[in-house]
Write an enzyme that holds these catalytic residues in place. Structure first.
Site, short mmCIF file in Angstrom:
data_model
loop_
_atom_site.label_atom_id
_atom_site.label_comp_id
_atom_site.label_asym_id
_atom_site.label_seq_id
_atom_site.Cartn_x
_atom_site.Cartn_y
_atom_site.Cartn_z
N HIS A 136 48.39 37.80 39.97
CA HIS A 136 48.61 38.94 40.87
C HIS A 136 47.52 38.90 41.95
CE1 HIS A 136 48.50 43.25 42.01
NE2 HIS A 136 49.70 43.36 41.48
N ASP A 213 43.03 39.45 32.94
CA ASP A 213 43.77 40.53 33.58
C ASP A 213 44.86 40.95 32.60
OD1 ASP A 213 45.49 42.12 34.97
OD2 ASP A 213 45.77 40.74 36.65
#
Ligand code: PLP
Length: 420
Positions: A136, A213
């Site tokens: 991302h 993440d």
């Protein structure tokens, strides 16, 4: 959720009553465009159970005060609730110490905090940061900023066509210059569950620090930061049935102790003079200013909700719906699923032949079905698959096979319109 190959056997899926779970989410009981709402955009944000909404309302109605500062009863209650939420998060991640739980605005802020607080002061022009093609933007841009500031270099692990990481290429990228390896636990645009234990062990072998993440992982399966043995882990409350503007950075105490403060202000200091200031203990050193008190309380309530259902049961249930969705979309024809890794969380990214994903999303919405269409904040990944965008259905614990049937009906409508 730890990783694919050595994951524990999945428990059977029907360990909780999904209709009872759905009844906890007031927002689901509505119609959109004359159809019952089918919410399949949980990768963007999840809906909130009543107990989260109630916990926030209760706080504002009866306990609202600033934390850590007042001697009065309300401040004591607010502080207890706020710090209680920290204990809940500690248990959720199986962190060794509550001091390792830093409240932030979300996964993005957690990653920026690590990048600026720990990584930036330690990096020079000869150093390298490794990320992957499927990250991302929140796990790319903070590292690019650090590279600009320090002269360090960003290295990118390629992926195979099915959306799994090229682990051989990863091994080839690691060397004594690798200082940081920052990887998605679960990809938001592919659903791939990365082999993070292996990644972490390989990174540690060359002395690199590991940053996970967990934005798309923490809501969908058990996370154990001690078993993972990573250095930092982040996730966002709003994807995890909690309020927005709230998130968690977990860092190994030793690493957080080494890190510089990210922001200055109230609460993060021990002493201040015009000559010099000194820092508060962990985790307050990283929590400058009045925190998102209601956000922490809401997140605590959300975590209590999911842990009562059981993270393994949630993972198993969502996996079953994912398999149903994958099969249903596969059977339709003219649909290409982007991301077909053997180990996936509940995300189905797809393109319909000859139809722009935005049109797919719009027509689905006319049928009451909420999906996402776009680049999913993963532009390099879209480039890798040579598509401008995909449509994405992303699951949560309240989605059912009937929701997938509604999506499929919407996709038949798309095909009807575009086949004309
Ligand atoms: N990382 C991943 C994998 C995500 O899916 C997201 C949000 O979509 C983020 C990071 C950023 O999360 P937030 O916007 O809540 O900070």
């Amino acid at each position: 959720m730890s990783q694919a190959p050595d994951a524990a056997p999945r428990p059977t899926a029907n360990m909780f009553d999904v209709e009872a779970v759905r009844a906890e989410f007031p927002i689901l009981a509505q119609e959109v465009n004359g159809r019952p709402l089918v919410y399949l955009d949980n990768g963007a944000t999840s809906q909130k159970p009543r107990r989260v909404i109630d916990a926030i309302r209760r706080y504002y109605e009866s306990d609202n005060a600033n934390v850590h500062r007042g001697l009065h009863a309300l401040s004591g209650r607010a502080t207890d609730a706020f710090e209680g939420a920290r204990d809940t998060v500690r248990a959720f991640l199986n962190a060794a110490d509550r001091r390792e739980i830093v409240f932030v605005r979300g996964a993005t802020e957690g990653l920026n905090l690590v990048a600026q607080g720990w990584v930036r002061p330690r990096l020079g022009p000869d150093d390298e940061i490794v990320v992957t093609t499927m990250e991302h933007h929140s796990n790319i841009v903070p590292w690019q900023l650090v590279c600009r500031q320090t002269g360090a270099r960003l290295r990118v692990v390629p992926i195979h066509d099915d959306g799994t990481l090229d682990m051989e290429a990863f091994a080839g990228l690691l060397n004594e210059r690798t200082k940081v390896v920052a990887v998605a636990h679960v990809s938001n645009a592919l659903g791939t569950i990365n082999p993070v234990r292996e990644i972490i062990a390989m990174a540690h072998d060359v002395g690199a620090v590991t940053v996970l993440d967990g934005a798309q992982a923490a809501p969908h399966g058990a996370v154990d930061v001690q078993a993972l043995d990573c250095d930092f882990y982040v996730f966002s409350s709003h994807k995890c049935y909690g309020p927005s503007g709230m998130g968690v950075l977990w860092g190994r105490a030793e690493r957080l102790d080494e890190a510089e403060p990210y922001q200055g202000g109230g609460d993060m200091i021990r002493t201040v003079s015009f000559e010099e200031s000194t820092w508060n203990d962990l985790p307050y050193k990283f929590e400058a200013g009045t925190p998102n008190i209601a956000g922490a309380i809401g997140l605590g309530a959300a975590i209590e909700f999911v842990t009562a259902l059981g993270m393994d049961a949630i993972a198993a249930y969502e996996h079953e719906v994912l398999e149903y969705a994958t099969e249903a979309l596969g059977e339709m024809g003219g649909i290409r699923i982007i991301g077909t890794a053997p180990e996936k969380a509940g995300i189905v990214s797809f393109v319909v032949d000859g139809v722009h994903p935005h049109d797919v999303g719009t027509i689905a919405d006319q049928n009451g079905v909420a999906i996402r269409a776009g680049h999913h904040c993963a532009m390099p990944l879209m480039r890798r698959y040579r598509v401008p965008a995909t449509s994405r259905a992303s699951l949560a614990l309240y989605n059912t096979r009937a929701d997938i049937d509604a999506l499929v009906a919407g996709l038949h409508k798309v095909k009807e319109i575009f086949d004309r």
